[in-house]
Write a protein that holds these residues in place. Structure first.
Motif, PDB file in Angstrom:
ATOM      1  N   MET A  68       0.887  -1.579  -0.187  1.00 29.92           N
ATOM      2  CA  MET A  68      -0.019   0.198  -0.205  1.00 29.92           C
ATOM      3  C   MET A  68       0.534   0.954  -0.238  1.00 29.92           C
ATOM      4  O   MET A  68       0.020   2.219  -0.352  1.00 29.92           O
ATOM      5  CB  MET A  68      -1.020   0.362   1.542  1.00 29.92           C
ATOM      6  N   GLY A  69       2.082   1.406   0.669  1.00 27.95           N
ATOM      7  CA  GLY A  69       2.816   2.304   0.376  1.00 27.95           C
ATOM      8  C   GLY A  69       3.489   2.929   1.422  1.00 27.95           C
ATOM      9  O   GLY A  69       3.431   4.262   2.196  1.00 27.95           O
ATOM     10  N   ASP A  70       2.586   2.475   2.298  1.00 24.92           N
ATOM     11  CA  ASP A  70       2.640   2.983   3.783  1.00 24.92           C
ATOM     12  C   ASP A  70       3.934   2.943   5.184  1.00 24.92           C
ATOM     13  O   ASP A  70       4.079   3.263   5.955  1.00 24.92           O
ATOM     14  CB  ASP A  70       1.331   2.198   4.848  1.00 24.92           C
ATOM     15  N   TYR A  71       4.476   1.601   4.421  1.00 26.46           N
ATOM     16  CA  TYR A  71       5.731   1.088   5.378  1.00 26.46           C
ATOM     17  C   TYR A  71       6.981   1.207   4.117  1.00 26.46           C
ATOM     18  O   TYR A  71       6.632   0.147   3.003  1.00 26.46           O
ATOM     19  CB  TYR A  71       4.885  -0.289   5.793  1.00 26.46           C
ATOM     20  N   ASN A  72       7.870   2.005   4.331  1.00 18.81           N
ATOM     21  CA  ASN A  72       9.082   1.368   4.248  1.00 18.81           C
ATOM     22  C   ASN A  72      10.147   0.390   4.468  1.00 18.81           C
ATOM     23  O   ASN A  72      10.696   0.767   5.163  1.00 18.81           O
ATOM     24  CB  ASN A  72       9.985   2.730   4.430  1.00 18.81           C
ATOM     25  N   PRO A  73      10.349  -0.772   3.937  1.00 20.05           N
ATOM     26  CA  PRO A  73      11.037  -1.994   4.626  1.00 20.05           C
ATOM     27  C   PRO A  73      12.421  -1.895   4.069  1.00 20.05           C
ATOM     28  O   PRO A  73      13.122  -1.252   3.426  1.00 20.05           O
ATOM     29  CB  PRO A  73      10.642  -2.760   3.615  1.00 20.05           C
ATOM     30  N   THR A  74      13.032  -2.707   5.415  1.00 22.01           N
ATOM     31  CA  THR A  74      14.168  -2.054   5.423  1.00 22.01           C
ATOM     32  C   THR A  74      14.881  -3.423   4.571  1.00 22.01           C
ATOM     33  O   THR A  74      14.729  -3.757   3.593  1.00 22.01           O
ATOM     34  CB  THR A  74      14.715  -3.053   6.397  1.00 22.01           C
ATOM     35  N   ILE A  75      16.815  -2.750   3.642  1.00 20.24           N
ATOM     36  CA  ILE A  75      17.503  -3.382   2.240  1.00 20.24           C
ATOM     37  C   ILE A  75      16.952  -4.871   2.651  1.00 20.24           C
ATOM     38  O   ILE A  75      17.326  -5.540   1.865  1.00 20.24           O
ATOM     39  CB  ILE A  75      18.473  -3.252   2.291  1.00 20.24           C
ATOM     40  N   ARG A  76      17.422  -5.225   4.104  1.00 16.47           N
ATOM     41  CA  ARG A  76      17.156  -7.211   4.769  1.00 16.47           C
ATOM     42  C   ARG A  76      16.199  -7.679   4.273  1.00 16.47           C
ATOM     43  O   ARG A  76      16.171  -8.607   3.268  1.00 16.47           O
ATOM     44  CB  ARG A  76      17.296  -6.642   5.893  1.00 16.47           C
ATOM     45  N   LEU A  77      15.044  -6.794   4.450  1.00 13.35           N
ATOM     46  CA  LEU A  77      13.674  -7.144   4.100  1.00 13.35           C
ATOM     47  C   LEU A  77      13.035  -7.211   2.538  1.00 13.35           C
ATOM     48  O   LEU A  77      12.509  -7.866   2.205  1.00 13.35           O
ATOM     49  CB  LEU A  77      12.818  -6.867   4.589  1.00 13.35           C
ATOM     50  N   CYS A  78      14.160  -6.422   1.891  1.00 11.40           N
ATOM     51  CA  CYS A  78      13.822  -6.387   0.707  1.00 11.40           C
ATOM     52  C   CYS A  78      14.448  -7.195  -0.266  1.00 11.40           C
ATOM     53  O   CYS A  78      13.856  -7.644  -1.082  1.00 11.40           O
ATOM     54  CB  CYS A  78      14.010  -5.003   0.151  1.00 11.40           C
ATOM     55  N   ILE A  79      15.446  -7.459   0.416  1.00 13.72           N
ATOM     56  CA  ILE A  79      15.944  -8.521  -0.175  1.00 13.72           C
ATOM     57  C   ILE A  79      15.474 -10.157  -0.026  1.00 13.72           C
ATOM     58  O   ILE A  79      15.640 -10.463  -0.916  1.00 13.72           O
ATOM     59  CB  ILE A  79      17.560  -8.720   0.170  1.00 13.72           C
ATOM     60  N   ALA A  80      14.821 -10.392   1.284  1.00 11.53           N
ATOM     61  CA  ALA A  80      14.315 -11.821   1.291  1.00 11.53           C
ATOM     62  C   ALA A  80      12.937 -11.633   0.556  1.00 11.53           C
ATOM     63  O   ALA A  80      12.787 -12.642   0.013  1.00 11.53           O
ATOM     64  CB  ALA A  80      14.306 -11.773   3.134  1.00 11.53           C
ATOM     65  N   ILE A  81      12.530 -10.697   0.512  1.00 10.01           N
ATOM     66  CA  ILE A  81      11.450 -10.496  -0.179  1.00 10.01           C
ATOM     67  C   ILE A  81      11.436 -11.234  -1.709  1.00 10.01           C
ATOM     68  O   ILE A  81      11.512 -12.088  -2.852  1.00 10.01           O
ATOM     69  CB  ILE A  81      10.424  -8.996  -0.515  1.00 10.01           C
ATOM     70  N   CYS A  82      12.664 -10.003  -2.434  1.00 10.24           N
ATOM     71  CA  CYS A  82      12.946 -10.083  -3.795  1.00 10.24           C
ATOM     72  C   CYS A  82      13.923 -11.900  -4.364  1.00 10.24           C
ATOM     73  O   CYS A  82      13.125 -12.356  -5.427  1.00 10.24           O
ATOM     74  CB  CYS A  82      14.834  -9.853  -3.701  1.00 10.24           C
ATOM     75  N   ARG A  83      14.104 -12.816  -3.254  1.00 10.54           N
ATOM     76  CA  ARG A  83      14.833 -14.105  -2.566  1.00 10.54           C
ATOM     77  C   ARG A  83      13.469 -14.865  -3.149  1.00 10.54           C
ATOM     78  O   ARG A  83      13.015 -15.547  -3.519  1.00 10.54           O
ATOM     79  CB  ARG A  83      15.177 -14.798  -1.745  1.00 10.54           C
ATOM     80  N   VAL A  84      12.061 -14.752  -2.243  1.00 14.65           N
ATOM     81  CA  VAL A  84      11.597 -15.512  -2.699  1.00 14.65           C
ATOM     82  C   VAL A  84      10.721 -15.826  -3.472  1.00 14.65           C
ATOM     83  O   VAL A  84       9.953 -16.371  -4.290  1.00 14.65           O
ATOM     84  CB  VAL A  84      10.452 -15.199  -1.544  1.00 14.65           C
ATOM     85  N   LEU A  85      11.000 -13.972  -3.945  1.00 12.20           N
ATOM     86  CA  LEU A  85       9.446 -14.272  -5.135  1.00 12.20           C
ATOM     87  C   LEU A  85      10.227 -13.962  -6.916  1.00 12.20           C
ATOM     88  O   LEU A  85      10.225 -13.834  -7.739  1.00 12.20           O
ATOM     89  CB  LEU A  85       9.401 -12.373  -5.410  1.00 12.20           C
ATOM     90  N   GLY A  86      12.142 -14.243  -6.517  1.00  9.06           N
ATOM     91  CA  GLY A  86      12.660 -14.385  -7.983  1.00  9.06           C
ATOM     92  C   GLY A  86      12.623 -13.036  -8.857  1.00  9.06           C
ATOM     93  O   GLY A  86      12.910 -13.238 -10.240  1.00  9.06           O
TER      94      GLY A  86
END
Length: 66
Positions: free
Chosen positions: A36-54
């Protein structure tokens, strides 16, 4: 700004917000807030999400320069 690229990538893998949240060890509400654009995730969380989603960080989180 809403993160429609994240939502689209998650949907393309037929993952619910809860399933993605479980995979990266956060709450479903956190995934919803990112989408929703209401939360700016940490780089660590961004990387984890990217790994899961390929996907890469550029594909999901970086805004293209106009």
């Amino acid at each position: 700004m809403k993160n429609l690229r994240l939502k689209s990538a998650r949907a393309a893998l037929d993952l619910s917000q809860q399933q993605l949240a479980d995979a990266v060890n956060v709450s479903r509400q956190t995934i919803n807030a990112i989408e929703m654009g209401d939360y700016n995730p940490t780089i660590r969380l961004c990387i984890a999400i990217c790994r899961v989603l390929g996907k890469t960080l550029d594909e999901l989180f970086w805004e293209a320069e106009a």
